[in-house]
Design a protein around this motif. Structure first.
Motif, mmCIF file in Angstrom:
data_model
loop_
_atom_site.group_PDB
_atom_site.id
_atom_site.type_symbol
_atom_site.label_atom_id
_atom_site.label_comp_id
_atom_site.label_asym_id
_atom_site.label_seq_id
_atom_site.Cartn_x
_atom_site.Cartn_y
_atom_site.Cartn_z
ATOM 1 N N LEU A 137 -28.346 -17.495 -80.373
ATOM 2 C CA LEU A 137 -27.393 -16.390 -80.293
ATOM 3 C C LEU A 137 -27.399 -15.859 -78.869
ATOM 4 O O LEU A 137 -28.400 -15.316 -78.387
ATOM 5 N N LEU A 140 -24.821 -11.710 -78.542
ATOM 6 C CA LEU A 140 -24.134 -11.054 -79.658
ATOM 7 C C LEU A 140 -24.436 -9.553 -79.649
ATOM 8 O O LEU A 140 -25.577 -9.146 -79.410
ATOM 9 N N ILE A 146 -25.219 -10.252 -86.486
ATOM 10 C CA ILE A 146 -26.504 -10.927 -86.301
ATOM 11 C C ILE A 146 -27.238 -11.026 -87.637
ATOM 12 O O ILE A 146 -27.795 -12.067 -87.982
ATOM 13 N N THR A 268 -20.304 -19.233 -87.792
ATOM 14 C CA THR A 268 -21.652 -19.815 -87.739
ATOM 15 C C THR A 268 -22.012 -20.461 -89.070
ATOM 16 O O THR A 268 -22.569 -21.564 -89.110
#
Length: 284
Positions: A137, A140, A146, A268
């Motif tokens: 990540l 972010l 997250i 994702t």
């Protein structure tokens, strides 16, 4: 089922229990954590309610403090969690319903609040199985996104999450809640900068894939094998330029409507499950 006998339970553990009011330092600490004002370096997080405590009990997470309101314990489920928490927590406090109402961020009062300590994973101690999948990540910003990604990684069996250009606290209550317990189990490792992360991945022979809407190939047009690192960029700025200076492949999710892209958490999930399904030999 076991009968709820709160008075007997309080009597049994009276030497460990402490009644505290709304001005106590512990109450202020919980409020700061729930409002995102606590220092992330301490790695203290707060949870509330039956479901969150059930998840916590299934882990080895250190339970610093447990606070409960006897007036709000209505179900046997909650009562059993009080019993378990009394044994697991380092410190135990009893609070009134009035104090519970002041600190609670839930619509329904279950009478349970805890402060835990997130595990601090270090890269030198990370143990990976053969041909692992890691999600990186990069920058972010939204804690909820997250947390959602952490939940996905837990569900898909991703081996670890790396964080570069950190913008959100891991102890943020929105992240904790959105992860649905995943933040307690998935190894999360922070890197001081992108270069350090890339160097580690290169040293350990990872194939790097960048999720990029400008890519010429979709996520379905790749064959995933060996060690895989999927890089997900910031909601606003995308992936840092440094990644493009190293060997990598780009992939995209085709969009057939007027929207340019999916929410980063959803995107994702789509890609991660494709990677895992391919590597595990499953078919969608």
């Amino acid at each position: 089922m076991k009968h709820i006998d709160m008075n007997s339970l309080l009597e049994e553990h009276k030497t460990k229990l402490q009644w505290i009011g709304g001005q106590h330092a512990k109450i202020k600490q919980i409020k700061n954590i729930l409002n995102g004002k606590s220092a992330d370096s301490a790695m203290f997080f707060a949870i509330e309610g039956i479901w969150a405590h059930q998840k916590l009990m299934k882990t080895n997470i250190e339970m610093d403090s447990f606070l409960f309101c006897p007036e709000c314990i209505y179900s046997e489920e909650a009562f059993h969690l009080v019993e378990k928490s009394l044994k697991k927590a380092k410190n135990v406090f009893i609070i009134s319903k009035k104090v519970m109402e002041k600190i609670s961020q839930e619509d329904k009062l279950d009478g349970l609040v805890s402060i835990g300590l997130l595990p601090h994973h270090k890269i030198e101690f990370l143990k990976l199985k053969k041909h692992p999948v890691i999600v990186v990540l990069d920058g972010l910003e939204q804690a909820g996104n997250i947390g959602t990604i952490i939940r996905t990684c837990d569900g898909a069996g991703v081996d670890a999450i790396f964080i570069c250009n950190k913008k959100a606290k891991l102890t943020n209550p929105k992240l904790i809640k959105a992860s649905m317990g995943g933040v307690f189990t998935v190894p999360i490792i922070e890197f001081s900068n992108v270069t350090a992360c890339i160097n580690w991945l290169s040293k350990h022979n990872f194939h790097i894939y960048l999720a990029d809407t400008r890519a010429n190939r979709t996520y379905k047009q790749h064959e995933y094998s060996g060690n895989i690192a999927l890089v997900i960029g910031s909601e606003r700025y995308g992936i840092s330029k440094e990644w493009y200076n190293y060997p990598h492949q780009q992939l995209l999710i085709p969009m057939h409507g007027i929207c340019d892209s999916l929410n980063v958490g959803i995107a994702t999930a789509v890609i991660v499950y494709e990677i895992k399904m391919q590597k595990d030999g499953s078919v969608l």
